[in-house]
Design an enzyme around this catalytic site. Structure first.
Site, mmCIF file in Angstrom:
data_model
loop_
_atom_site.group_PDB
_atom_site.id
_atom_site.type_symbol
_atom_site.label_atom_id
_atom_site.label_comp_id
_atom_site.label_asym_id
_atom_site.label_seq_id
_atom_site.Cartn_x
_atom_site.Cartn_y
_atom_site.Cartn_z
ATOM 1 N N LYS A 12 1.773 6.258 -38.460
ATOM 2 C CA LYS A 12 0.971 5.042 -38.400
ATOM 3 C C LYS A 12 0.246 4.815 -39.720
ATOM 4 O O LYS A 12 0.177 3.680 -40.213
ATOM 5 C CB LYS A 12 -0.036 5.114 -37.251
ATOM 6 C CG LYS A 12 0.571 4.974 -35.874
ATOM 7 C CD LYS A 12 -0.501 4.900 -34.807
ATOM 8 C CE LYS A 12 0.105 4.751 -33.414
ATOM 9 N NZ LYS A 12 -0.927 4.633 -32.369
ATOM 10 N N ASP A 70 -3.931 0.056 -30.806
ATOM 11 C CA ASP A 70 -3.536 0.571 -29.501
ATOM 12 C C ASP A 70 -2.243 -0.148 -29.163
ATOM 13 O O ASP A 70 -2.172 -1.384 -29.211
ATOM 14 C CB ASP A 70 -4.596 0.297 -28.432
ATOM 15 C CG ASP A 70 -4.336 1.143 -27.182
ATOM 16 O OD1 ASP A 70 -4.272 2.376 -27.313
ATOM 17 O OD2 ASP A 70 -4.181 0.569 -26.094
ATOM 18 N N GLY A 158 7.526 7.741 -31.422
ATOM 19 C CA GLY A 158 7.331 7.207 -30.081
ATOM 20 C C GLY A 158 8.661 6.922 -29.402
ATOM 21 O O GLY A 158 9.572 7.758 -29.397
ATOM 22 N N TYR A 159 8.795 5.727 -28.873
ATOM 23 C CA TYR A 159 10.007 5.331 -28.160
ATOM 24 C C TYR A 159 11.039 4.668 -29.082
ATOM 25 O O TYR A 159 12.044 4.138 -28.600
ATOM 26 C CB TYR A 159 9.647 4.359 -27.026
ATOM 27 C CG TYR A 159 8.720 4.956 -25.980
ATOM 28 C CD1 TYR A 159 9.229 5.657 -24.890
ATOM 29 C CD2 TYR A 159 7.338 4.814 -26.085
ATOM 30 C CE1 TYR A 159 8.389 6.204 -23.936
ATOM 31 C CE2 TYR A 159 6.483 5.358 -25.137
ATOM 32 C CZ TYR A 159 7.006 6.052 -24.062
ATOM 33 O OH TYR A 159 6.183 6.602 -23.113
ATOM 34 N N ASP A 160 10.808 4.713 -30.387
ATOM 35 C CA ASP A 160 11.682 4.018 -31.338
ATOM 36 C C ASP A 160 13.169 4.369 -31.212
ATOM 37 O O ASP A 160 14.016 3.482 -31.322
ATOM 38 C CB ASP A 160 11.224 4.271 -32.776
ATOM 39 C CG ASP A 160 9.976 3.476 -33.137
ATOM 40 O OD1 ASP A 160 9.544 2.634 -32.323
ATOM 41 O OD2 ASP A 160 9.441 3.687 -34.241
ATOM 42 N N HIS A 198 6.311 -4.643 -33.551
ATOM 43 C CA HIS A 198 5.053 -5.105 -32.977
ATOM 44 C C HIS A 198 3.875 -4.751 -33.863
ATOM 45 O O HIS A 198 2.982 -5.565 -34.094
ATOM 46 C CB HIS A 198 4.873 -4.497 -31.590
ATOM 47 C CG HIS A 198 4.962 -2.991 -31.575
ATOM 48 N ND1 HIS A 198 6.021 -2.286 -32.098
ATOM 49 C CD2 HIS A 198 4.094 -2.038 -31.105
ATOM 50 C CE1 HIS A 198 5.820 -0.995 -31.940
ATOM 51 N NE2 HIS A 198 4.666 -0.819 -31.349
ATOM 52 N N ARG A 199 3.874 -3.512 -34.369
ATOM 53 C CA ARG A 199 2.748 -3.074 -35.194
ATOM 54 C C ARG A 199 2.727 -3.825 -36.513
ATOM 55 O O ARG A 199 1.662 -4.218 -37.000
ATOM 56 C CB ARG A 199 2.807 -1.561 -35.414
ATOM 57 C CG ARG A 199 1.529 -1.001 -36.073
ATOM 58 C CD ARG A 199 1.521 0.511 -36.094
ATOM 59 N NE ARG A 199 1.427 1.046 -34.742
ATOM 60 C CZ ARG A 199 2.455 1.587 -34.080
ATOM 61 N NH1 ARG A 199 3.646 1.677 -34.636
ATOM 62 N NH2 ARG A 199 2.295 2.041 -32.858
#
Length: 214
Positions: A12, A70, A158-160, A198-199
């Site tokens: 991140k 978040d 993550g779920y990437d 999204h981020r």
């Protein structure tokens, strides 16, 4: 200008730095500032509320502008789960995050018999910025796609490796249900992810806010 990021997640931090660097922002973790970020209970009922909770805690700790996000994965066949609980979905300990592998295993298990057209999902990211002078801002980004039947790629986090995206981008579940998807966020180059995720979309929106405020 130093901004604290309210996470120790190096992935991140890299993504925040890559997008916000043109504003002269230098992203630092609490550890890099010689601080210990406190355990923060995410009691919000929305992504934005949880992002603000984390950013406020970091700003109080470090006394510098603080960014937090978040984010979560919302799967239509699972009635929007894991949603707010994406990071700790498969954890055996309440309030503690699980590792990516166990979260992905749970997702694959629950979607084992779900056909391609019903595997639509979207990522959500809320970005919060809190300043020592009391200014607070939130932005949001979303990205639509499908859940693959197995992991693909070593990139992302993550779920990437399970989140299939179209290089053309998708703006709705309807497009995700009928579109062509050949790569996951675990496979695409960082530049492609920056244009779609999204981020990154939430961060691009925050970029405009900070450009005005700074």
């Amino acid at each position: 200008m130093i901004f604290l990021i309210a996470t120790q997640n190096k992935h991140k931090k890299t993504e925040f730095q890559r997008i916000l660097a043109p504003l002269g922002i230098d992203i630092k973790t609490a550890g890099e500032l010689g601080l210990q970020y406190p355990d923060v209970e995410e009691t919000g009922t929305t992504f934005e509320e949880n992002a603000l909770i984390k950013a406020r805690a970091g700003c109080l700790l470090a006394g510098v502008p603080t960014l937090a996000d978040d984010s979560g994965l919302c799967v239509d066949a699972l009635d929007g789960a894991p949603g707010l609980y994406s990071a700790r979905w498969s954890s055996d300990t309440e309030g503690e995050n699980a590792d990516d592998e166990s979260n992905n295993d749970k997702l694959l298990r629950l979607l084992r018999d779900v056909p391609d057209e019903a595997r639509t999902a979207h990522y959500v990211a809320a970005i919060a910025a809190v300043f020592p002078d009391g200014r607070e801002f939130t932005t949001r980004g979303e990205c639509y796609g499908r859940i693959a039947h197995e992991r693909h790629g070593k990139g992302g986090f993550g779920y990437d490796p399970l989140f299939l995206v179209s290089t053309a981008g998708t703006a709705s579940n309807e497009q995700a249900a009928t579109g062509e998807f050949t790569q996951t966020f675990g496979e695409v180059p960082p530049a492609v992810k920056d244009s779609q995720s999204h981020r990154s979309r939430g961060l691009q929106n925050m970029y405009e806010v900070l450009k005005r405020e700074l």
